[in-house]
Design a protein around this motif. Structure first.
Motif, PDB file in Angstrom:
ATOM      1  N   VAL A   1      16.012  49.567  25.012  1.00 34.55           N
ATOM      2  CA  VAL A   1      15.821  50.720  26.155  1.00 34.55           C
ATOM      3  C   VAL A   1      16.431  51.947  25.582  1.00 34.55           C
ATOM      4  N   SER A   2      17.662  51.903  24.814  1.00 39.36           N
ATOM      5  CA  SER A   2      18.353  53.242  24.616  1.00 39.36           C
ATOM      6  C   SER A   2      18.115  53.387  22.975  1.00 39.36           C
ATOM      7  N   GLY A   3      16.768  52.820  22.512  1.00 38.91           N
ATOM      8  CA  GLY A   3      16.640  52.871  20.929  1.00 38.91           C
ATOM      9  C   GLY A   3      15.762  54.284  20.821  1.00 38.91           C
ATOM     10  N   PRO A   4      16.015  54.745  19.679  1.00 35.51           N
ATOM     11  CA  PRO A   4      15.403  56.075  19.184  1.00 35.51           C
ATOM     12  C   PRO A   4      14.002  56.050  19.554  1.00 35.51           C
ATOM     13  N   ARG A   5      13.194  55.109  19.354  1.00 33.09           N
ATOM     14  CA  ARG A   5      11.756  54.947  19.692  1.00 33.09           C
ATOM     15  C   ARG A   5      11.574  54.342  21.148  1.00 33.09           C
ATOM     16  N   GLU A   6      11.018  55.332  22.050  1.00 26.09           N
ATOM     17  CA  GLU A   6      10.998  54.961  23.563  1.00 26.09           C
ATOM     18  C   GLU A   6       9.708  54.145  23.753  1.00 26.09           C
ATOM     19  N   LEU A   7       9.757  52.948  24.641  1.00 28.45           N
ATOM     20  CA  LEU A   7       8.883  52.371  24.772  1.00 28.45           C
ATOM     21  C   LEU A   7       8.172  52.541  26.333  1.00 28.45           C
ATOM     22  N   ILE A   8       7.461  53.547  26.234  1.00 34.31           N
ATOM     23  CA  ILE A   8       7.140  54.260  27.573  1.00 34.31           C
ATOM     24  C   ILE A   8       6.593  53.002  28.596  1.00 34.31           C
ATOM     25  N   VAL A   9       5.746  52.293  28.090  1.00 32.09           N
ATOM     26  CA  VAL A   9       5.138  51.176  28.784  1.00 32.09           C
ATOM     27  C   VAL A   9       6.369  50.376  29.563  1.00 32.09           C
ATOM     28  N   GLU A  10       7.480  50.117  28.955  1.00 29.77           N
ATOM     29  CA  GLU A  10       8.568  49.518  29.449  1.00 29.77           C
ATOM     30  C   GLU A  10       9.603  50.464  30.558  1.00 29.77           C
ATOM     31  N   LYS A  11       9.337  51.510  30.102  1.00 30.14           N
ATOM     32  CA  LYS A  11      10.422  52.676  30.858  1.00 30.14           C
ATOM     33  C   LYS A  11       9.661  53.229  31.785  1.00 30.14           C
ATOM     34  N   LYS A  12       8.320  53.682  31.771  1.00 31.21           N
ATOM     35  CA  LYS A  12       7.819  54.109  32.670  1.00 31.21           C
ATOM     36  C   LYS A  12       6.437  53.453  33.082  1.00 31.21           C
ATOM     37  N   PRO A  13       6.470  52.413  33.471  1.00 30.14           N
ATOM     38  CA  PRO A  13       5.129  51.468  33.583  1.00 30.14           C
ATOM     39  C   PRO A  13       3.863  52.255  34.545  1.00 30.14           C
ATOM     40  N   LYS A  14       4.507  53.165  35.328  1.00 33.41           N
ATOM     41  CA  LYS A  14       3.637  53.862  36.408  1.00 33.41           C
ATOM     42  C   LYS A  14       3.014  55.063  35.487  1.00 33.41           C
ATOM     43  N   SER A  15       3.342  55.572  34.274  1.00 36.94           N
ATOM     44  CA  SER A  15       2.898  56.839  33.777  1.00 36.94           C
ATOM     45  C   SER A  15       1.520  56.656  33.399  1.00 36.94           C
ATOM     46  N   PRO A  16       0.843  57.906  33.407  1.00 33.54           N
ATOM     47  CA  PRO A  16      -0.735  57.831  32.765  1.00 33.54           C
ATOM     48  C   PRO A  16      -0.741  57.182  31.512  1.00 33.54           C
TER      49      PRO A  16
ATOM     50  N   VAL B   1      -4.484  40.639  16.703  1.00 34.09           N
ATOM     51  CA  VAL B   1      -4.820  42.072  16.597  1.00 34.09           C
ATOM     52  C   VAL B   1      -3.826  43.074  15.536  1.00 34.09           C
ATOM     53  N   LEU B   2      -4.857  43.575  14.744  1.00 37.92           N
ATOM     54  CA  LEU B   2      -4.169  44.498  13.643  1.00 37.92           C
ATOM     55  C   LEU B   2      -4.156  45.699  14.270  1.00 37.92           C
ATOM     56  N   VAL B   3      -3.042  46.620  13.962  1.00 36.27           N
ATOM     57  CA  VAL B   3      -2.949  48.043  14.460  1.00 36.27           C
ATOM     58  C   VAL B   3      -2.769  48.763  13.087  1.00 36.27           C
ATOM     59  N   THR B   4      -3.929  49.611  12.871  1.00 36.54           N
ATOM     60  CA  THR B   4      -3.919  50.394  11.668  1.00 36.54           C
ATOM     61  C   THR B   4      -4.349  51.822  11.762  1.00 36.54           C
ATOM     62  N   SER B   5      -4.456  52.559  10.688  1.00 34.58           N
ATOM     63  CA  SER B   5      -4.909  54.102  10.883  1.00 34.58           C
ATOM     64  C   SER B   5      -5.459  54.323   9.465  1.00 34.58           C
ATOM     65  N   ALA B   6      -6.049  55.763   9.472  1.00 32.93           N
ATOM     66  CA  ALA B   6      -6.539  56.092   8.400  1.00 32.93           C
ATOM     67  C   ALA B   6      -5.114  56.462   7.209  1.00 32.93           C
ATOM     68  N   THR B   7      -4.546  57.581   7.946  1.00 29.17           N
ATOM     69  CA  THR B   7      -3.539  58.162   7.320  1.00 29.17           C
ATOM     70  C   THR B   7      -1.958  57.961   7.913  1.00 29.17           C
ATOM     71  N   PRO B   8      -1.031  58.315   7.386  1.00 34.42           N
ATOM     72  CA  PRO B   8       0.528  57.907   7.876  1.00 34.42           C
ATOM     73  C   PRO B   8       0.620  58.666   9.216  1.00 34.42           C
ATOM     74  N   GLY B   9       1.532  58.182   9.745  1.00 33.55           N
ATOM     75  CA  GLY B   9       1.886  58.949  11.119  1.00 33.55           C
ATOM     76  C   GLY B   9       1.104  59.150  12.232  1.00 33.55           C
ATOM     77  N   ALA B  10       0.004  58.151  12.241  1.00 32.47           N
ATOM     78  CA  ALA B  10      -1.082  58.511  13.356  1.00 32.47           C
ATOM     79  C   ALA B  10      -0.619  58.120  14.552  1.00 32.47           C
ATOM     80  N   GLY B  11       0.393  57.013  14.631  1.00 29.85           N
ATOM     81  CA  GLY B  11       1.314  56.510  15.926  1.00 29.85           C
ATOM     82  C   GLY B  11       0.691  54.913  16.012  1.00 29.85           C
ATOM     83  N   LYS B  12       0.609  54.261  14.706  1.00 30.29           N
ATOM     84  CA  LYS B  12       0.272  53.076  14.718  1.00 30.29           C
ATOM     85  C   LYS B  12       1.525  51.942  15.489  1.00 30.29           C
ATOM     86  N   SER B  13       2.632  52.293  15.128  1.00 34.51           N
ATOM     87  CA  SER B  13       3.927  51.613  15.472  1.00 34.51           C
ATOM     88  C   SER B  13       4.072  51.751  17.000  1.00 34.51           C
ATOM     89  N   THR B  14       3.938  53.064  17.310  1.00 30.28           N
ATOM     90  CA  THR B  14       4.177  53.444  18.720  1.00 30.28           C
ATOM     91  C   THR B  14       2.843  52.563  19.735  1.00 30.28           C
TER      92      THR B  14
END
Ligand SMILES: Nc1ncnc2c1ncn2[C@@H]1O[C@H](COP(=O)(O)OP(=O)(O)OP(=O)(O)O)[C@@H](O)[C@H]1O
Ligand SMILES: [Mg+2]
Length: 235
Positions: free
Chosen positions: A11-26, A50-63
């Motif tokens: 939870v305190s990681g630099p990359r916030e998991l919104i689904v975990e932290k704020k499950p009720k958010s839009p 399920v593979l999560v990918t994108s065309a170009t870098p930084g699109a938000g794959k990992s998020t």
């Protein structure tokens, strides 16, 4: 499942998991919608990898991959998040675990899978980090061992979500799209580059990938492109 080694302090990681932290958010609701859409996208064949990918870098794959994995876990499905981005991995940052062993380790060495799977503090969610960055990621990902590993995981989990590098930079994601049940393309709405998206889709079609859909990520921040070229430009 396999994992005996707990990931800590996610939870305190630099990359916030919104689904975990704020499950009720839009935004969390949107991730649940993606989960539902994947479920309905293939009625006859069960989607387990399920593979999560994108065309170009930084699109938000990992998020997307990480939050989608949490959304699956929260729905009671035994879920594995696998970091198959062996070039710019981030899962170990998100879950704050060391990355001395992971996917690359198990493909290259004869170590049991139990050694690389970690439980997280989120119920039903295990992770496999990338492991040390190898010199030949595409070779590792196109190996028989990788195919076998995915089969094993899909037998043990209800859902395996796989993070990957961008399609237009290196062949890794194309290779992975052949051995996964479905592919989700993430695109950064702010960039909105239709040509690149089409190019990415063509590559996936060439690989006979099962494209499940596109996730429109509304990322407002601009990323430093030069930085990404450094990571992905070497092949
Ligand atoms: N919708 C969003 N709003 C704000 N920030 C975002 C959003 N989506 C992603 N980010 C941030 O943008 C950065 C890049 O996102 P992310 O790592 O998910 O992209 P990526 O496609 O995996 O990148 P790479 O190609 O380097 O693997 C991260 O710092 C992430 O926290
Ligand atoms: Mg990433």
């Amino acid at each position: 499942m396999f994992g005996k080694n707990k990931a800590r302090n996610y939870v305190s990681g630099p990359r916030e998991l919104i689904v975990e932290k704020k499950p009720k958010s839009p935004v969390s609701e949107q991730f649940r919608t993606v989960r539902t859409n994947i479920m309905y996208s293939n009625i006859d064949t069960e989607i387990k990898t399920v593979l999560v990918t994108s065309a170009t870098p930084g699109a938000g794959k990992s998020t997307t991959a990480a939050n989608l994995a949490v959304a699956y876990a929260q729905s009671g499905k035994k879920t594995l998040l696998m970091d198959a981005d062996l070039r710019r991995p981030t899962t170990h940052y998100t879950f704050e675990v060391t990355n001395q062993r992971g996917l690359s380790t198990v493909i290259v060495n004869d170590v049991p899978v139990e050694n690389i799977v970690r439980e997280t503090e989120i119920e039903n969610l295990d992770i496999v980090s990338s492991g040390p960055i190898p010199p030949n990621p595409s070779e590792l990902l196109s190996s028989k061992k990788m195919t076998h590993l995915l089969k094993t995981f899909s037998m043990h989990y209800d859902m395996v979500i796989i993070d990957s590098p961008p399609l237009l930079a290196v062949t890794d994601a194309q290779v992975l799209s052949k051995i996964t049940d479905g592919t989700v393309l993430v695109t950064n709405v702010a960039e909105n580059n239709r040509d690149k998206l089409r190019e990415a889709k063509d590559l996936l079609n060439k690989a006979d990938a099962n494209i499940l859909g596109v996730v429109m990520n509304n990322k407002k921040m601009n990323t430093k492109k030069d930085d990404y070229y450094y990571y992905y430009g070497s092949e």
